[in-house]
Design a protein around this motif. Sequence first.
Motif, PDB file in Angstrom:
ATOM      1  N   HIS A 112       0.577  -0.933  -0.351  1.00 51.05           N
ATOM      2  CA  HIS A 112       0.002  -0.006   0.038  1.00 51.05           C
ATOM      3  C   HIS A 112       0.508   0.920  -0.171  1.00 51.05           C
ATOM      4  CE1 HIS A 112      -3.646  -2.002   0.262  1.00 51.05           C
ATOM      5  NE2 HIS A 112      -3.170  -3.063   1.578  1.00 51.05           N
ATOM      6  N   ARG A 113       2.150   1.033   0.052  1.00 52.21           N
ATOM      7  CA  ARG A 113       3.009   2.279  -0.247  1.00 52.21           C
ATOM      8  C   ARG A 113       3.310   2.725  -1.458  1.00 52.21           C
ATOM      9  NH1 ARG A 113       6.725   1.880   4.421  1.00 52.21           N
ATOM     10  NH2 ARG A 113       7.965   4.237   3.351  1.00 52.21           N
ATOM     11  N   THR A 114       3.581   2.148  -2.251  1.00 50.39           N
ATOM     12  CA  THR A 114       3.751   2.894  -3.170  1.00 50.39           C
ATOM     13  C   THR A 114       3.641   4.586  -3.911  1.00 50.39           C
ATOM     14  OG1 THR A 114       3.136   0.735  -4.481  1.00 50.39           O
ATOM     15  CG2 THR A 114       4.457   1.697  -5.989  1.00 50.39           C
ATOM     16  N   ALA A 115       2.537   4.610  -3.599  1.00 50.89           N
ATOM     17  CA  ALA A 115       1.923   6.148  -3.830  1.00 50.89           C
ATOM     18  C   ALA A 115       2.349   7.057  -3.217  1.00 50.89           C
ATOM     19  CB  ALA A 115       0.363   6.632  -3.875  1.00 50.89           C
ATOM     20  N   MET A 116       2.906   6.225  -1.469  1.00 50.71           N
ATOM     21  CA  MET A 116       4.245   7.369  -0.765  1.00 50.71           C
ATOM     22  C   MET A 116       4.670   7.736  -0.895  1.00 50.71           C
ATOM     23  SD  MET A 116       3.476   7.629   3.036  1.00 50.71           S
ATOM     24  CE  MET A 116       4.217   5.023   3.364  1.00 50.71           C
ATOM     25  N   ASP A 117       5.799   6.175  -1.226  1.00 50.99           N
ATOM     26  CA  ASP A 117       7.275   6.222  -1.353  1.00 50.99           C
ATOM     27  C   ASP A 117       7.263   7.371  -2.985  1.00 50.99           C
ATOM     28  OD1 ASP A 117       7.616   4.984   0.620  1.00 50.99           O
ATOM     29  OD2 ASP A 117       7.753   3.162  -0.176  1.00 50.99           O
ATOM     30  N   ALA A 118       7.007   7.356  -3.831  1.00 53.57           N
ATOM     31  CA  ALA A 118       7.735   7.813  -4.766  1.00 53.57           C
ATOM     32  C   ALA A 118       7.317  10.113  -4.690  1.00 53.57           C
ATOM     33  CB  ALA A 118       6.076   7.916  -6.288  1.00 53.57           C
ATOM     34  N   LEU A 119       6.092  10.002  -3.548  1.00 54.45           N
ATOM     35  CA  LEU A 119       6.209  11.759  -3.550  1.00 54.45           C
ATOM     36  C   LEU A 119       7.142  12.068  -2.869  1.00 54.45           C
ATOM     37  CD1 LEU A 119       2.754  11.309  -3.157  1.00 54.45           C
ATOM     38  CD2 LEU A 119       3.867  12.224  -4.792  1.00 54.45           C
ATOM     39  N   ALA A 120       7.778  13.433  -2.232  1.00 47.34           N
ATOM     40  CA  ALA A 120       8.470  13.867  -1.561  1.00 47.34           C
ATOM     41  C   ALA A 120       8.369  13.702  -0.136  1.00 47.34           C
ATOM     42  CB  ALA A 120       9.452  14.950  -2.571  1.00 47.34           C
ATOM     43  N   ALA A 121       9.237  13.984   0.957  1.00 51.92           N
ATOM     44  CA  ALA A 121       8.349  13.948   2.434  1.00 51.92           C
ATOM     45  C   ALA A 121       8.325  15.703   2.290  1.00 51.92           C
ATOM     46  CB  ALA A 121       9.373  13.110   3.170  1.00 51.92           C
ATOM     47  N   GLY A 122       7.196  15.700   3.249  1.00 51.46           N
ATOM     48  CA  GLY A 122       7.240  17.230   3.378  1.00 51.46           C
ATOM     49  C   GLY A 122       5.989  18.118   1.962  1.00 51.46           C
ATOM     50  N   HIS A 176      18.624  13.855   8.369  1.00 52.31           N
ATOM     51  CA  HIS A 176      18.928  15.438   7.920  1.00 52.31           C
ATOM     52  C   HIS A 176      19.442  15.533   6.990  1.00 52.31           C
ATOM     53  CE1 HIS A 176      17.678  18.163  11.736  1.00 52.31           C
ATOM     54  NE2 HIS A 176      18.443  16.805  12.313  1.00 52.31           N
ATOM     55  N   ALA A 177      20.130  14.128   6.516  1.00 54.63           N
ATOM     56  CA  ALA A 177      21.570  14.301   5.297  1.00 54.63           C
ATOM     57  C   ALA A 177      20.251  13.792   3.858  1.00 54.63           C
ATOM     58  CB  ALA A 177      22.454  13.165   5.130  1.00 54.63           C
ATOM     59  N   ASP A 178      18.852  13.047   4.290  1.00 55.55           N
ATOM     60  CA  ASP A 178      18.153  12.797   3.545  1.00 55.55           C
ATOM     61  C   ASP A 178      16.754  13.693   3.288  1.00 55.55           C
ATOM     62  OD1 ASP A 178      16.596  11.138   1.097  1.00 55.55           O
ATOM     63  OD2 ASP A 178      16.483   9.900   2.467  1.00 55.55           O
ATOM     64  N   PRO A 179      16.799  14.697   3.548  1.00 58.17           N
ATOM     65  CA  PRO A 179      15.239  15.142   4.116  1.00 58.17           C
ATOM     66  C   PRO A 179      14.843  15.864   3.540  1.00 58.17           C
ATOM     67  CG  PRO A 179      16.769  16.952   3.298  1.00 58.17           C
ATOM     68  CD  PRO A 179      17.748  15.427   3.086  1.00 58.17           C
ATOM     69  N   VAL A 180      14.259  15.009   2.019  1.00 60.63           N
ATOM     70  CA  VAL A 180      12.731  14.569   1.804  1.00 60.63           C
ATOM     71  C   VAL A 180      12.757  12.869   0.889  1.00 60.63           C
ATOM     72  CG1 VAL A 180      12.802  16.518   0.433  1.00 60.63           C
ATOM     73  CG2 VAL A 180      13.651  15.098  -0.717  1.00 60.63           C
ATOM     74  N   GLY A 181      13.396  12.138   1.565  1.00 59.07           N
ATOM     75  CA  GLY A 181      12.447  10.845   1.879  1.00 59.07           C
ATOM     76  C   GLY A 181      13.497  10.192   0.145  1.00 59.07           C
ATOM     77  N   GLU A 182      14.800  10.833  -0.388  1.00 59.40           N
ATOM     78  CA  GLU A 182      14.919  10.238  -2.189  1.00 59.40           C
ATOM     79  C   GLU A 182      15.663   9.219  -1.932  1.00 59.40           C
ATOM     80  OE1 GLU A 182      16.532  12.795  -5.476  1.00 59.40           O
ATOM     81  OE2 GLU A 182      16.919  13.502  -3.351  1.00 59.40           O
ATOM     82  N   ARG A 183      16.150   9.111  -1.031  1.00 54.49           N
ATOM     83  CA  ARG A 183      17.337   8.179  -1.339  1.00 54.49           C
ATOM     84  C   ARG A 183      16.817   6.833  -0.317  1.00 54.49           C
ATOM     85  NH1 ARG A 183      23.621   7.605   1.401  1.00 54.49           N
ATOM     86  NH2 ARG A 183      23.748   5.298   1.689  1.00 54.49           N
ATOM     87  N   PRO A 219      13.136   6.233   0.705  1.00 50.73           N
ATOM     88  CA  PRO A 219      11.571   6.406   1.303  1.00 50.73           C
ATOM     89  C   PRO A 219      11.047   6.388   2.564  1.00 50.73           C
ATOM     90  CG  PRO A 219      12.399   5.931  -1.233  1.00 50.73           C
ATOM     91  CD  PRO A 219      13.433   4.848  -0.401  1.00 50.73           C
ATOM     92  N   ARG A 220      10.090   7.088   2.446  1.00 55.90           N
ATOM     93  CA  ARG A 220       9.645   6.632   4.665  1.00 55.90           C
ATOM     94  C   ARG A 220       8.904   7.692   4.962  1.00 55.90           C
ATOM     95  NH1 ARG A 220      14.449   9.045   4.591  1.00 55.90           N
ATOM     96  NH2 ARG A 220      14.680  11.259   6.281  1.00 55.90           N
ATOM     97  N   GLY A 221       7.274   7.017   5.366  1.00 56.82           N
ATOM     98  CA  GLY A 221       6.153   7.576   5.554  1.00 56.82           C
ATOM     99  C   GLY A 221       6.650   9.117   6.684  1.00 56.82           C
ATOM    100  N   LYS A 222       7.605   8.994   8.268  1.00 58.55           N
ATOM    101  CA  LYS A 222       8.109   9.975   8.598  1.00 58.55           C
ATOM    102  C   LYS A 222      10.134   9.860   8.576  1.00 58.55           C
ATOM    103  CE  LYS A 222       5.591   7.884  12.073  1.00 58.55           C
ATOM    104  NZ  LYS A 222       5.854   7.254  13.380  1.00 58.55           N
ATOM    105  N   ILE A 223       9.943  11.340   7.820  1.00 62.38           N
ATOM    106  CA  ILE A 223      11.061  12.001   7.827  1.00 62.38           C
ATOM    107  C   ILE A 223      12.181  11.416   9.403  1.00 62.38           C
ATOM    108  CG2 ILE A 223      12.864  13.514   7.516  1.00 62.38           C
ATOM    109  CD1 ILE A 223      11.884  12.015   4.739  1.00 62.38           C
ATOM    110  N   PHE A 224      11.504  12.196   9.582  1.00 60.25           N
ATOM    111  CA  PHE A 224      12.351  12.179  11.765  1.00 60.25           C
ATOM    112  C   PHE A 224      11.178  11.236  12.294  1.00 60.25           C
ATOM    113  CE2 PHE A 224      13.578  15.662   9.470  1.00 60.25           C
ATOM    114  CZ  PHE A 224      15.143  15.913  10.422  1.00 60.25           C
ATOM    115  N   ASP A 225      12.141  10.311  12.904  1.00 62.90           N
ATOM    116  CA  ASP A 225      10.849   9.316  13.931  1.00 62.90           C
ATOM    117  C   ASP A 225      11.221   9.851  15.524  1.00 62.90           C
ATOM    118  OD1 ASP A 225       8.801   8.025  14.702  1.00 62.90           O
ATOM    119  OD2 ASP A 225       9.233   6.397  13.799  1.00 62.90           O
ATOM    120  N   ASP A 226      10.272   9.124  16.389  1.00 63.76           N
ATOM    121  CA  ASP A 226      10.558   8.572  17.817  1.00 63.76           C
ATOM    122  C   ASP A 226      11.898   7.543  17.698  1.00 63.76           C
ATOM    123  OD1 ASP A 226       8.880  11.513  18.539  1.00 63.76           O
ATOM    124  OD2 ASP A 226       7.126   9.756  19.019  1.00 63.76           O
TER     125      ASP A 226
END
Length: 274
Positions: A144-154, A248-255, A257-264
């Motif tokens: 279910h995550r293909t659409a989300m992972d294709a977009l720049a986070a944020g 921080h080195a991958d601020p939009v999840g390009e390298r 892909p992840r739902g949360k750029i930062f996580d607890d």
Amino acid sequence: MRATFATEAVPGRPNEDFVGATPDAIVLLDGAGTPPGSESGCVHGVAWYARSLGSTLLAGLAQDGKPLTEILAEGIKAVASLHDFVCDLTHPGSPSATVVMLRRTADTLDFLVLADSVLILDVIGTAEPMVICDDREAQVGAAHRTAMDALAAGSPGHVSAHRAYVETLRDHRNRDGGFWVAAVDPLAAEQALTGTVPADRVRAAALLSDGASRLVDRFALATWRQALDLLNDSGPEELIRRVREAEHADPVGERWPRGKIFDDATVACFSVLP
Ligand SMILES: [Zn+2]
């Protein structure tokens, strides 16, 4: 035994992870977030849920030698009774959490893992550590995550795709064929991965929320063995520092892909004193 831990919230947000220890037990929970704009039916929130369940589990572990699944089932029930008269616990978005429990007795180390937090055991005489992780949510989520992972986070598109992803996964939560987390149904406890190892065979153990384990299982910047060595040499805060550095080195999840750029991110370590 010696227990150390470190935990760090997403900058500017309440920490939805929980960690705590007694002289003989460690508990780590990762509350499942409610994305912005999504309903949950609960006025208390995810951080409250993780803290309430975590402290209830620690109390249960400190008081008796019941099986861990029983302590978890009773904890889930007890926390539900704290808010079922004010909150709608039938809501599919009601707060939930992953759970890792570790208990040392005179001869054994008992463990329980429910959902996607990770337990690593450094077993004496084996080169590779034993890694216990319940990956059912990742398996369900992969479809279910293909659409989300294709977009720049944020980006606005990613924010709404992430919300849609989380809401889709709710349909698979605590159902056969889906994945199981601590929420309202005490039967989820029976779905946890559990085991017992002889205490004198374990040199060290580490418990990680997925915001910390991503250094290994998403970023592939270390192996589990290297993560254990890092924890032993430099402590849990250094592992979290490396996670933040990678984020921080991958601020939009390009390298990565992840739902949360930062996580607890939370790490608890246990080692046997020499
Ligand atoms: Zn509530």
